[in-house]
Every structure is written in C-alpha cells, then in structure tokens.
Write an enzyme that holds these catalytic residues in place. Structure first.
Site, short mmCIF file in Angstrom:
data_model
loop_
_atom_site.label_atom_id
_atom_site.label_comp_id
_atom_site.label_asym_id
_atom_site.label_seq_id
_atom_site.Cartn_x
_atom_site.Cartn_y
_atom_site.Cartn_z
N HIS A 80 241.71 -54.42 115.07
CA HIS A 80 241.29 -53.12 114.57
C HIS A 80 240.42 -52.34 115.56
CE1 HIS A 80 242.11 -55.46 110.85
NE2 HIS A 80 242.73 -54.34 110.54
N HIS A 147 232.23 -59.73 111.51
CA HIS A 147 233.30 -58.85 111.97
C HIS A 147 233.23 -57.54 111.20
CE1 HIS A 147 235.75 -61.87 114.28
NE2 HIS A 147 234.83 -62.61 113.69
N CYS A 149 235.34 -55.29 111.02
CA CYS A 149 236.60 -54.97 110.35
C CYS A 149 236.61 -55.54 108.92
CB CYS A 149 237.80 -55.46 111.15
SG CYS A 149 237.80 -57.21 111.55
#
Length: 190
Positions: A80, A147, A149
């Site tokens: 991403h 993370h 994302c």
C-alpha cells in the site's frame, strides 16, 4: 538513481486522479516534496549493506550471546506504500575472534528497511545477510512493527503489532540456544 522528475509527474497525476487540484496553493510544491522524501525513504534500493560491515578481530575469542535490542525501524509496505514503524532486535553468537561494531546493526537494518518491503522478507534479509557475512555460530532477528496500512484503512486496528523472527545457524538448529535467545528477545518487548 531515482528519477525525481518522473516521481513528481506521477504525484501530480495521482493528485488529479483523486480529484484534487495540484495547482492549488497547498499542493503546488507537493510533487517536489514527495520526490525528495522518496529519495530518502527508498535510499536503500541503491545501497549495498556490505558498506556498513565493520568487523573487528579481538585478541580473545568471544563466543557468547550478544544482543542489541530496540533498534528503531522505519520502512514502507510495498502493498500500500504506507509506513510500518517498529523495532528490531538482533542476537548473534560470534565464532572465533570476529565481531561486528554494534552500531552497524542499526545501519544494516536501515539499509534493508529503506526499500519497498514486507516485514517477513525484511526480517529474513537481515538474518541472512548477518549469517553470511559474520559467519557466526548463529543469528536471530526479531522485528515488531505497527503497519499503518492496518491502522489507517481496512481493519483499522490501531496499535496492533506484527512480530516476525528469523533464526539462522545454532539459533535454529539447537533447541536450547533457540529457547534462550527467544526468551531474552521476547522478555523485554513491550
């Protein structure tokens, strides 16, 4: 070498694609800022981690466990293109009189982290590199990271951490060594 002009054109196109006006005051310099940031964030693509190997030969052999904990880690998830942030912990058992300058662990981690990455591969790359170049009895690398994302999108699991480990040599093959190092590495994690 990174093509900053191409990055700037791509960022401008991305702003248009999401419905923004890249010519409005707040976004005028964004393509250039992003290109400069990417040059820094992805500088590991062009680096050879061997440049950070500083090996010492001690007159007396030290063949006991050495652990460096809480090495700051900043990388970008290749799925991403969002950051993951955490800490790396490295343990190794030197063979003979060859040891590494401890600050070099941070530079090696940084070199591999400054590439589009997945945490699992990053952990294995660092372990493999250290095992092949230090030639120790064993190496363990543990990385714990959040993370963005997962935090900003999808599950929105703010604060969730992913932990990965890679064991090489006796850290992998000897149950007693593996248990000792994992206890020490996991015991101090928050």
């Amino acid at each position: 070498m990174m093509d900053k002009e191409r990055v700037q054109a791509a960022v401008r196109e991305l702003l248009l694609a999401i419905g923004e006006d890249p010519d409005r005051e707040g976004l005028l310099e964004t393509p250039q800022r992003v290109a400069n940031m990417y040059a820094e964030v992805f500088s590991g693509i062009e680096q050879d981690p061997k440049q950070f190997l500083k090996l010492f030969h001690e007159p007396q052999q030290h063949e006991e466990l050495v652990i460096v904990r809480d090495i700051p880690l900043y990388s970008v998830c290749e799925h991403h293109l969002l950051p993951f942030i955490g800490k790396a912990h490295i343990a190794y058992i030197p063979k003979g009189s060859q040891i590494i300058g401890l600050s070099k662990f941070a530079r090696i981690i940084d070199c591999f982290a400054k590439r589009p990455q997945v945490q699992e591969r990053l952990t294995a790359q660092v372990a493999d590199f250290l095992y092949e170049n230090l030639r120790p009895y064993g190496v363990a690398v543990v990385i714990e990271a959040e993370h963005l994302c997962m935090t900003m999108r999808g599950a929105r699991a703010a604060g969730a951490k992913t932990q990965t480990s890679a064991l090489r040599g006796t850290m992998r093959t000897d149950a007693k060594s593996r248990a000792e190092v994992m206890m020490l590495l996991n015991g101090g994690m928050h």
